[in-house]
Design an enzyme around this catalytic site. Structure first.
Site, PDB file in Angstrom:
ATOM      1  N   ARG A 195       5.533  12.777  12.800  1.00 45.99           N
ATOM      2  CA  ARG A 195       4.315  12.248  12.595  1.00 45.99           C
ATOM      3  C   ARG A 195       3.749  12.841  13.999  1.00 45.99           C
ATOM      4  O   ARG A 195       4.370  12.536  15.083  1.00 45.99           O
ATOM      5  CB  ARG A 195       4.354  11.210  12.884  1.00 45.99           C
ATOM      6  CG  ARG A 195       4.452  10.195  11.185  1.00 45.99           C
ATOM      7  CD  ARG A 195       4.540   8.828  12.108  1.00 45.99           C
ATOM      8  NE  ARG A 195       4.775   7.315  11.307  1.00 45.99           N
ATOM      9  CZ  ARG A 195       4.421   5.866  11.034  1.00 45.99           C
ATOM     10  NH1 ARG A 195       3.939   6.129  11.234  1.00 45.99           N
ATOM     11  NH2 ARG A 195       5.165   5.817   9.374  1.00 45.99           N
TER      12      ARG A 195
ATOM     13  N   ARG B  22       0.748  -1.228   0.571  1.00 47.52           N
ATOM     14  CA  ARG B  22       0.131   0.230   0.500  1.00 47.52           C
ATOM     15  C   ARG B  22       0.769   1.380   0.216  1.00 47.52           C
ATOM     16  O   ARG B  22       2.123   1.371  -0.221  1.00 47.52           O
ATOM     17  CB  ARG B  22      -0.747  -0.243   1.295  1.00 47.52           C
ATOM     18  CG  ARG B  22      -0.300  -0.434   2.501  1.00 47.52           C
ATOM     19  CD  ARG B  22      -0.520  -0.059   3.820  1.00 47.52           C
ATOM     20  NE  ARG B  22      -0.376  -0.573   5.057  1.00 47.52           N
ATOM     21  CZ  ARG B  22       0.315   0.524   5.982  1.00 47.52           C
ATOM     22  NH1 ARG B  22       0.686   1.534   5.478  1.00 47.52           N
ATOM     23  NH2 ARG B  22       1.402   0.014   6.888  1.00 47.52           N
TER      24      ARG B  22
END
Length: 537
Positions: free
Chosen positions: A367, A321
């Protein structure tokens, strides 16, 4: 099922697929409308590329997300169920129903949720829709860790000593662990994101570790198959971005160093890896391409490796992905990976050859999680009181939150990412420090302060870190706030003192009345939630 909103159609790209003899069935029609089977920042990120390509976008949302930013980023939005993911973002039938209702001809899965489900990819294709991702057969071959490990061995790519079949009882585990040597890693075959992974240091720990890991794997993935690998102490975790087309061509788009982690989950990623020289980089890319070709890989994916202190690589897995950290590759290459995914899903060939992949400069991603670094990085939920994102050259912010918005308890705590680019690692680090200092995010504990701490550590600044760095070096810093939040607090304290010295800001009637004809400032009124009367200037 009624669309939440509609916008006028945009012109659809006239680009057509070339007539070729593909290695698997290739869609012959261009993509005109895409349903994004995801939420938050990745859904917004996909919407942006679709808009640039003249392709209409359809968002989906759960009851908890009906006012989330990704809902308003798309041309249309449809509800898919209650807040729990199993009843909404993981509910394949409801997502396909939404795609049919919207008239979508393709589905982009983002990452997480159903993005690596071969069964869902097959359902999408059987419904006559285009799956923007690897083929179901490639997902099965490489998405499962045991299957991918076997493929890597056949392709001549090194793996850590381990077992080649699932183990189901403590007796089998003990025999395998004695052969491999302690410590060992007990791993779920369907695992990912740090789930279904335990370090075991002795035979006495095996039985309990097996029970806990199988339970976690069963709950998280619906698959409790377990295997063993040798535990590698203090490695680097480095991954390679891959693209493959339906003609069998696979290329590597550079590596990302993902060694800054907590609980085996990534916090910071950067490209190029400061641990690699040109020879090792070339070797790593070649290993990744070999594995992908062995599995018949198409579209975007990532091959992950561990590197020991001697510089030897060991294949871990393939993430079939798009990755959370794909923006650092985009920044270094000037490439839109979602655009490439869509092109490949339409049956087009790769837009570049391997020799044309020339990363420039350095890029780093931070993040931003709704987690409390001072409390063991435990997930948080609540309301975002204030959000102000950094700007300027070489700074990109991919976020799925807004001021006044909610961070629900039902999903992954990732709120967004700050990505920086510089013409060297040193300039990227300086830009990162500036961007993180500019960022204001209050109302919910988050990882911004951890990232500011990280940029003060000599080991990180020099690139001499590994996967154990955070666990061993970060001891917590106690409660504190960003420089901007200190400024906010000072302003509010001054306002409070000013109001206290002058009496109430408003009379009992609610009218500005302290000095009769003196109108309170709009800033002061904003603090009370009221609005000043508009007057022409």
């Amino acid at each position: 099922m009624t669309p939440r909103s509609k916008k006028p159609s945009r012109a659809v790209s006239s680009r057509r697929s070339r007539a070729v003899r593909p290695s698997r069935a290739v869609p012959t029609r261009p993509i005109r409308k895409v349903l994004i089977a995801n939420r938050s920042e990745i859904a917004i990120r996909v919407c942006r590329t679709l808009r640039e390509m003249g392709i209409r976008s359809v968002a989906i949302y759960s009851e908890a997300d009906q006012d989330a930013p990704h809902v308003f980023a798309a041309d249309e939005a449809l509800p898919v169920g209650p807040a729990p993911a199993a009843q909404s973002y993981l509910h394949a039938e409801r997502i396909l129903e939404a795609a049919r209702a919207a008239g979508a001809d393709a589905i982009h899965p983002g990452y997480g949720f159903l993005s690596e489900s071969a069964a869902f990819a097959e359902q999408v294709e059987k419904a006559g829709l285009i799956w923007i991702g690897p083929s179901p057969s490639a997902i099965r071959a490489l998405g499962d860790k045991l299957s991918a490990r076997a493929l890597a061995l056949r392709a001549g790519v090194p793996v850590l000593p381990g077992t080649e079949t699932p183990l189901s009882n403590a007796s089998e585990l003990r025999k395998a662990a004695d052969r491999i040597g302690y410590p060992v890693a007990l791993k779920a075959a369907a695992g990912g994101g740090g789930k279904g992974l335990r370090r075991v240091t002795s035979a006495e720990e095996l039985e309990q570790a097996l029970r806990l890991t199988q339970g976690e794997a069963r709950n998280a993935f619906g698959d409790d198959r377990i295997y063993l690998e040798r535990w590698l102490e203090r490695p680097r975790h480095i991954e390679v971005q891959l693209l493959g087309d339906a003609r069998g061509t696979v290329i590597a788009l550079g590596e990302r160093d993902c060694s800054i982690q907590r609980r085996h989950q990534k916090l910071v990623e950067e490209t190029p890896s400061p641990a690699l020289d040109d020879a090792r980089r070339k070797e790593l890319w070649a290993h990744a391409v070999k594995v992908a070709r062995a599995g018949g890989y198409t579209n975007a994916g990532t091959a992950e490796f561990l590197m020991d202190r001697s510089g030897k690589f060991y294949f871990l897995e393939v993430n079939a992905r798009l990755q959370v950290e794909h923006p650092v590759t985009e920044m270094a290459l000037g490439l839109d990976l979602v655009r490439e995914q869509i092109r490949l899903a339409q049956g087009e060939p790769l837009s570049m050859a391997q020799h044309e992949v020339l990363p420039r400069g350095a890029s780093i991603e931070f993040r931003i999680y709704a987690e409390d670094p001072e409390g063991g990085f435990l997930p948080q939920a609540g309301t975002v009181r204030r959000l102000s994102l950094p700007q300027g050259p070489g700074v990109r912010c991919d976020v799925g939150i807004r001021s006044g918005g909610q961070v629900p308890i039902h999903y992954d705590p990732l709120m967004g990412k700050i990505i920086v680019w510089g013409d060297s690692r040193e300039s990227a680090l300086a830009r990162a420090a500036r961007a993180l200092d500019e960022c204001v995010l209050s109302g919910i504990p988050n990882t911004l302060r951890f990232h500011r701490w990280l940029l003060e550590q000599k080991a990180f600044l020099s690139g001499a870190y590994d996967t154990a760095f955070v666990a061993q070096e970060y001891k917590g810093q106690g409660p504190s706030e960003s420089p901007q939040e200190h400024e906010d607090a000072a302003i509010l304290a001054a306002l409070h003192l000013h109001n206290a010295s002058r009496g109430p800001l408003f009379s009992d009637s609610g009218d500005p009345a302290r000095n009769g004809d003196v109108e309170p400032s709009r800033w002061r009124l904003a603090q009370t939630g009221l609005r000043a009367p508009w007057r022409p200037r």
